[in-house]
Design a protein around this motif. Structure first.
Motif, mmCIF file in Angstrom:
data_model
loop_
_atom_site.group_PDB
_atom_site.id
_atom_site.type_symbol
_atom_site.label_atom_id
_atom_site.label_comp_id
_atom_site.label_asym_id
_atom_site.label_seq_id
_atom_site.Cartn_x
_atom_site.Cartn_y
_atom_site.Cartn_z
ATOM 1 N N SER A 98 0.837 -1.200 0.000
ATOM 2 C CA SER A 98 0.000 0.000 0.000
ATOM 3 C C SER A 98 0.873 1.251 0.000
ATOM 4 O O SER A 98 0.662 2.181 -0.789
ATOM 5 C CB SER A 98 -0.930 0.000 1.215
ATOM 6 O OG SER A 98 -1.879 -1.038 1.139
ATOM 7 N N ILE A 99 1.871 1.274 0.881
ATOM 8 C CA ILE A 99 2.750 2.439 0.963
ATOM 9 C C ILE A 99 3.651 2.522 -0.266
ATOM 10 O O ILE A 99 3.844 3.605 -0.838
ATOM 11 C CB ILE A 99 3.594 2.387 2.249
ATOM 12 C CG1 ILE A 99 2.687 2.408 3.480
ATOM 13 C CG2 ILE A 99 4.562 3.565 2.293
ATOM 14 C CD1 ILE A 99 3.432 2.287 4.791
ATOM 15 N N GLN A 100 4.203 1.374 -0.667
ATOM 16 C CA GLN A 100 5.108 1.379 -1.819
ATOM 17 C C GLN A 100 4.389 1.816 -3.091
ATOM 18 O O GLN A 100 4.909 2.611 -3.870
ATOM 19 C CB GLN A 100 5.704 -0.018 -1.992
ATOM 20 C CG GLN A 100 6.921 -0.052 -2.896
ATOM 21 C CD GLN A 100 6.654 -0.706 -4.241
ATOM 22 O OE1 GLN A 100 5.546 -1.153 -4.511
ATOM 23 N NE2 GLN A 100 7.660 -0.747 -5.080
ATOM 24 N N SER A 101 3.177 1.318 -3.299
ATOM 25 C CA SER A 101 2.425 1.707 -4.496
ATOM 26 C C SER A 101 1.969 3.156 -4.413
ATOM 27 O O SER A 101 1.895 3.847 -5.436
ATOM 28 C CB SER A 101 1.217 0.785 -4.695
ATOM 29 O OG SER A 101 0.328 0.845 -3.595
ATOM 30 N N SER A 102 1.682 3.647 -3.193
ATOM 31 C CA SER A 102 1.263 5.041 -3.050
ATOM 32 C C SER A 102 2.364 5.993 -3.499
ATOM 33 O O SER A 102 2.083 7.072 -4.031
ATOM 34 C CB SER A 102 0.875 5.336 -1.598
ATOM 35 O OG SER A 102 2.013 5.382 -0.758
ATOM 36 N N ALA A 103 3.627 5.606 -3.281
ATOM 37 C CA ALA A 103 4.742 6.460 -3.714
ATOM 38 C C ALA A 103 4.768 6.598 -5.230
ATOM 39 O O ALA A 103 5.016 7.686 -5.763
ATOM 40 C CB ALA A 103 6.057 5.886 -3.207
ATOM 41 N N PHE A 104 4.504 5.502 -5.927
ATOM 42 C CA PHE A 104 4.477 5.560 -7.391
ATOM 43 C C PHE A 104 3.212 6.264 -7.894
ATOM 44 O O PHE A 104 3.263 7.045 -8.850
ATOM 45 C CB PHE A 104 4.567 4.152 -7.975
ATOM 46 C CG PHE A 104 5.933 3.541 -7.884
ATOM 47 C CD1 PHE A 104 6.878 3.770 -8.876
ATOM 48 C CD2 PHE A 104 6.297 2.758 -6.806
ATOM 49 C CE1 PHE A 104 8.154 3.231 -8.803
ATOM 50 C CE2 PHE A 104 7.561 2.203 -6.715
ATOM 51 C CZ PHE A 104 8.496 2.442 -7.712
ATOM 52 N N PHE A 105 2.075 5.992 -7.241
ATOM 53 C CA PHE A 105 0.844 6.661 -7.641
ATOM 54 C C PHE A 105 0.937 8.167 -7.405
ATOM 55 O O PHE A 105 0.347 8.957 -8.146
ATOM 56 C CB PHE A 105 -0.353 6.090 -6.874
ATOM 57 C CG PHE A 105 -0.781 4.728 -7.340
ATOM 58 C CD1 PHE A 105 -0.907 4.443 -8.688
ATOM 59 C CD2 PHE A 105 -1.058 3.727 -6.431
ATOM 60 C CE1 PHE A 105 -1.298 3.187 -9.133
ATOM 61 C CE2 PHE A 105 -1.449 2.467 -6.852
ATOM 62 C CZ PHE A 105 -1.569 2.202 -8.206
ATOM 63 N N ALA A 106 1.671 8.557 -6.367
ATOM 64 C CA ALA A 106 1.834 9.983 -6.075
ATOM 65 C C ALA A 106 2.500 10.702 -7.243
ATOM 66 O O ALA A 106 2.109 11.820 -7.617
ATOM 67 C CB ALA A 106 2.652 10.171 -4.802
ATOM 68 N N GLU A 107 3.506 10.062 -7.839
ATOM 69 C CA GLU A 107 4.185 10.669 -8.977
ATOM 70 C C GLU A 107 3.280 10.712 -10.202
ATOM 71 O O GLU A 107 3.343 11.641 -11.010
ATOM 72 C CB GLU A 107 5.465 9.896 -9.292
ATOM 73 C CG GLU A 107 6.583 10.137 -8.294
ATOM 74 C CD GLU A 107 6.974 11.609 -8.248
ATOM 75 O OE1 GLU A 107 7.723 12.068 -9.123
ATOM 76 O OE2 GLU A 107 6.514 12.310 -7.322
ATOM 77 N N VAL A 108 2.417 9.713 -10.351
ATOM 78 C CA VAL A 108 1.455 9.735 -11.455
ATOM 79 C C VAL A 108 0.471 10.879 -11.255
ATOM 80 O O VAL A 108 0.172 11.639 -12.187
ATOM 81 C CB VAL A 108 0.713 8.390 -11.554
ATOM 82 C CG1 VAL A 108 -0.369 8.450 -12.645
ATOM 83 C CG2 VAL A 108 1.680 7.256 -11.855
ATOM 84 N N PHE A 109 -0.048 11.011 -10.038
ATOM 85 C CA PHE A 109 -0.963 12.116 -9.727
ATOM 86 C C PHE A 109 -0.284 13.461 -9.970
ATOM 87 O O PHE A 109 -0.863 14.374 -10.574
ATOM 88 C CB PHE A 109 -1.421 12.034 -8.270
ATOM 89 C CG PHE A 109 -2.619 11.164 -8.035
ATOM 90 C CD1 PHE A 109 -3.839 11.470 -8.598
ATOM 91 C CD2 PHE A 109 -2.514 10.041 -7.236
ATOM 92 C CE1 PHE A 109 -4.958 10.666 -8.375
ATOM 93 C CE2 PHE A 109 -3.616 9.229 -7.011
ATOM 94 C CZ PHE A 109 -4.845 9.538 -7.582
#
Length: 225
Positions: A98-109
């Motif tokens: 959850s945390i690891q994917s949120s870091a990548f999703f944050a850059e997409v956002f």
């Protein structure tokens, strides 16, 4: 010549089915928590307030640059010692991805938000909207549409990364395949079937990504990668 025999694999296919459900459960949990957390991190990093932007930037870069296996081991082995809590394989995997994917999703956002023309912000201010209001009503709806292919591709990468949970004995597809291979003494057949399962599931998602990209290209919207 090797004699292929899938009989034992077919007879124990319920184990692989349970493993696939376990893989989908972890992937779904990571997406459910990673997407909103990623949005929060992205908005914090874009904030003009340094006390928000700097910590968010550190979290994003830390979890994007450190190996997910190291993160998983830390949450599974170290966190229970430091906080004196019970940590199950599922919980450790859910927190990690959850945390690891949120870091990548944050850059997409962040990339999607930045891609919106400045004129949109100026138009929002011209009609009296505050920044949070403009973000919610004007910027994010346009940005999310552009980010859909990138989100889907990231979800595919996440599903492949979840194979690491087998190292902490979580019963995902890879873990069940390994158990079945030891039980039947047919590792070639077992892992061949496992590879095909991953292929069909992920290839199906890839086709969905391509369909979305074509639809957005027709509508004139660019995509963020």
């Amino acid at each position: 010549m090797y004699e292929w025999d899938f009989t034992s694999v077919i007879e124990n296919s319920d184990l692989l089915w349970q493993g696939l459900l376990g893989t989908l459960a972890i992937t779904g949990t990571a997406l459910a928590f990673g997407l909103p957390l990623g949005l929060i991190l992205a908005l914090s990093r874009l904030s003009p307030r340094r006390w928000l932007a700097w910590p968010a930037g550190f979290v994003i870069e830390f979890f994007r640059t450190t190996p997910p296996l190291v993160q998983l081991f830390w949450f599974f082995f170290a966190l229970p010692i430091l906080m004196d809590i019970q940590m199950t394989p599922y919980l450790a995997a859910a927190i990690t991805f959850s945390i690891q994917s949120s870091a990548f999703f944050a850059e997409v956002f962040r990339a999607g938000i930045v891609s919106i023309e400045k004129g949109q912000w100026e138009a929002a201010r011209a009609i009296g909207m505050q920044r949070p209001q403009a973000m919610r009503r004007i910027i994010l709806p346009q940005a999310v549409k552009r980010m859909i292919p990138a989100f889907t591709e990231r979800a595919i990468e996440l599903m492949k990364t979840t194979t690491l949970v087998a190292t902490v004995s979580y019963a995902d597809l890879l873990y069940q395949a390994n158990e079945l291979a030891q039980k039947t003494f047919r590792p070639i057949e077992v892992f061949t079937v496992t590879a095909l399962i991953y292929f069909f599931v992920i290839f199906g998602l890839s086709l969905c990504v391509q369909a979305v990209e074509r639809r957005l290209a027709v509508s004139g919207d660019s995509t963020v990668r």
